[in-house]
Design a protein around this motif. Structure first.
Motif, PDB file in Angstrom:
ATOM      1  N   VAL A 226     -12.132 -17.820 -48.293  1.00 35.42           N
ATOM      2  CA  VAL A 226     -11.023 -18.071 -49.223  1.00 35.42           C
ATOM      3  C   VAL A 226      -9.762 -18.495 -48.462  1.00 35.42           C
ATOM      4  O   VAL A 226      -9.110 -19.482 -48.810  1.00 35.42           O
ATOM      5  CB  VAL A 226     -10.732 -16.817 -50.079  1.00 35.42           C
ATOM      6  CG1 VAL A 226      -9.425 -16.979 -50.842  1.00 35.42           C
ATOM      7  CG2 VAL A 226     -11.869 -16.562 -51.049  1.00 35.42           C
ATOM      8  N   GLY A 227      -9.425 -17.745 -47.403  1.00 33.84           N
ATOM      9  CA  GLY A 227      -8.248 -18.073 -46.608  1.00 33.84           C
ATOM     10  C   GLY A 227      -8.366 -19.451 -45.967  1.00 33.84           C
ATOM     11  O   GLY A 227      -7.408 -20.239 -45.975  1.00 33.84           O
ATOM     12  N   GLY A 228      -9.555 -19.748 -45.419  1.00 32.17           N
ATOM     13  CA  GLY A 228      -9.772 -21.046 -44.782  1.00 32.17           C
ATOM     14  C   GLY A 228      -9.672 -22.192 -45.769  1.00 32.17           C
ATOM     15  O   GLY A 228      -9.063 -23.231 -45.486  1.00 32.17           O
ATOM     16  N   ALA A 229     -10.277 -22.016 -46.950  1.00 26.99           N
ATOM     17  CA  ALA A 229     -10.258 -23.075 -47.966  1.00 26.99           C
ATOM     18  C   ALA A 229      -8.838 -23.329 -48.464  1.00 26.99           C
ATOM     19  O   ALA A 229      -8.420 -24.486 -48.629  1.00 26.99           O
ATOM     20  CB  ALA A 229     -11.164 -22.688 -49.133  1.00 26.99           C
ATOM     21  N   CYS A 230      -8.084 -22.252 -48.684  1.00 26.20           N
ATOM     22  CA  CYS A 230      -6.703 -22.396 -49.178  1.00 26.20           C
ATOM     23  C   CYS A 230      -5.817 -23.115 -48.159  1.00 26.20           C
ATOM     24  O   CYS A 230      -5.070 -24.036 -48.503  1.00 26.20           O
ATOM     25  CB  CYS A 230      -6.109 -21.026 -49.495  1.00 26.20           C
ATOM     26  SG  CYS A 230      -6.819 -20.234 -50.953  1.00 26.20           S
ATOM     27  N   SER A 231      -5.909 -22.698 -46.897  1.00 25.82           N
ATOM     28  CA  SER A 231      -5.045 -23.310 -45.881  1.00 25.82           C
ATOM     29  C   SER A 231      -5.477 -24.744 -45.573  1.00 25.82           C
ATOM     30  O   SER A 231      -4.634 -25.605 -45.300  1.00 25.82           O
ATOM     31  CB  SER A 231      -5.044 -22.468 -44.600  1.00 25.82           C
ATOM     32  OG  SER A 231      -6.331 -22.386 -44.047  1.00 25.82           O
TER      33      SER A 231
END
Length: 305
Positions: free
Chosen positions: A284-289
């Motif tokens: 989730v963090g990787g996709a958002c950033s």
């Protein structure tokens, strides 16, 4: 008018107004609400990075593309001051929101769900790393730059692991110690990878600082701001000068610090369902950033300095 006279007049006009097209494009470009909002979100993430133990607001500033323009602005305050100030206003607002509004949330999350919370931020870092790597090679890179990258990665990893093993030294809350704490936070801006929160934990000042920020205690907040501003202004010009003289080297030094510090904060002892939760939050963090980086690339801003 004959052709020779026409060509002479055209040549004269071009020479007398060489920056006409540049000035038009500069003044016609407006800061869209989306650009402003993106910088606000970046500021929030950077602010949170400063108060999460193990993380570094400076690293997040690098990852999110704020570090270099900020250092150049602070190192050259007289150049385009108003335009640059307007550019960084949403970043500053976001940073304050990240520190003040999220201090209680961060404290609770880190106390009760440390591993998943850290993996979320590791995802943020991983998602924007391709963009950072591309930026670092913008002016080319040589073989020895890879050596610098590897050495800094190993050195940063070893330093952060060593920092975890040293004994706590308790300092009593006071104006002078809060000023010193602010200077540490400012140093964390100038030196990406340095986690001021870790040092403050070792010094016994992290919990009193978090409590002071949460209750809006000006006796804590004002010296923190003073110490941070003084430290950043003292070192920003030097770092800006280094970027001008050795752009690729500086970025590979920073890349090494980013990789080494990220590897050092990977939590250990994660078992059971927590592994799946950590993996999900990392994605989730990787996709958002990554999405944030792509949107930012589609809305480029002109060079500030």
């Amino acid at each position: 008018m004959d052709k020779k006279t026409y060509n002479f007049a055209l040549s004269y006009l071009k020479e007398s107004t060489p920056n006409m097209s540049t000035s038009v494009s500069t003044t016609s470009k407006k800061d869209s609400p989306l650009d402003w909002f993106i910088r606000l979100i970046k500021g929030v993430l950077i602010g949170i990075g400063f108060i999460v133990p193990g993380l570094s607001g400076g690293v997040l500033a690098v990852i999110l593309g704020i570090y270099e323009p900020l250092i150049r602005f602070l190192g050259n305050l007289k150049e385009k001051f108003v335009r640059n100030l307007l550019f960084f206003i949403p970043v500053g607002i976001g940073g304050i929101l990240g520190v003040v509004a999220f201090s209680a949330v961060v404290d609770y999350a880190f106390t009760n769900f440390a591993a998943p919370f850290i993996w979320l931020f590791i995802g943020f870092i991983a998602g924007t790393f391709p963009s950072l790597f591309k930026t670092s090679g913008k002016k080319g890179r040589k073989t020895w730059h890879w050596g610098v990258l590897i050495l800094l990665t190993a050195g940063t990893f070893a330093l952060m692991r060593w920092m975890e093993s040293i004994q706590n030294v308790s300092l009593a809350p006071s104006f002078g110690n809060w000023l010193f704490s602010g200077a540490l936070i400012g140093l964390g801006v100038v030196v990406p990878g340095m986690s001021p929160s870790n040092f403050l934990i070792y010094l016994g000042l992290y919990q009193p600082m978090a409590a002071g920020i949460k209750t809006l205690n000006l006796g804590v907040i004002i010296p923190l701001l003073l110490g941070g501003i003084i430290c950043v202004l003292l070192f920003a010009k030097l770092v800006s000068w280094l970027f001008d003289r050795a752009y690729t080297l500086m970025y590979h030094l920073i890349l090494g610090i980013v990789i080494g510090s990220t590897l050092a904060i990977i939590p250990s002892g994660v078992t059971g369902w927590t592994i799946a939760i950590c993996a999900g939050l990392f994605v989730v963090g990787g996709a958002c950033s990554y999405a944030l980086a792509k949107v930012d690339e589609k809305h480029p801003h002109e060079a500030l300095i």
